[in-house]
Design a protein around this motif. Structure first.
Motif: not given
Length: 115
Positions: A10-37
């Motif tokens: 979203g849009l935020v002013q300098a000095g503000g905060s945001l929280r991003l989320s990322c959910a993996a879905s589907g048939w998952i039998f292994s979930l290893n490293a995760m990250g943000w770019y």
């Protein structure tokens, strides 16, 4: 079909905060490293933060002390808490994860920091 779905940009002013989320879905039998770019206009995509399935983290120097990555393995979800945001943090933020021995990307979420 495995997919990553991001939310929280979203849009935020300098000095503000945001929280991003990322959910993996589907048939998952292994979930290893995760990250943000992130990718700003005219720039290459860069790593912001990463976390292993045991909780070890690494950060880009530019976000150290301001951003915190975490994950909830029970929910197959990774988070990025962003505090003290700066205009130079403006970018599209992408989630990335190693799932079932393959690498996946989310669709991206826009973060805009106004001065």
């Amino acid at each position: 079909q495995v997919q990553l779905v991001e939310s929280g940009g979203g849009l935020v002013q300098a000095g503000g905060s945001l929280r991003l989320s990322c959910a993996a879905s589907g048939w998952i039998f292994s979930l290893n490293a995760m990250g943000w770019y992130r990718q700003a206009p005219g720039k290459q995509r860069e790593l912001v933060a990463g976390i292993t399935n045991s909780g070890s983290t690494n950060y880009a120097e530019s976000v150290l002390g301001r951003f915190t990555i975490s994950r909830d393995n029970a929910k197959n979800t990774v988070y990025l808490q962003m505090n003290s945001l700066k205009p130079e943090d403006t970018a599209v933020y992408y989630c990335n994860a190693d799932i079932n021995r393959r690498n996946f990307w989310g669709q991206g979420t826009q973060v805009t920091v106004s001065s």
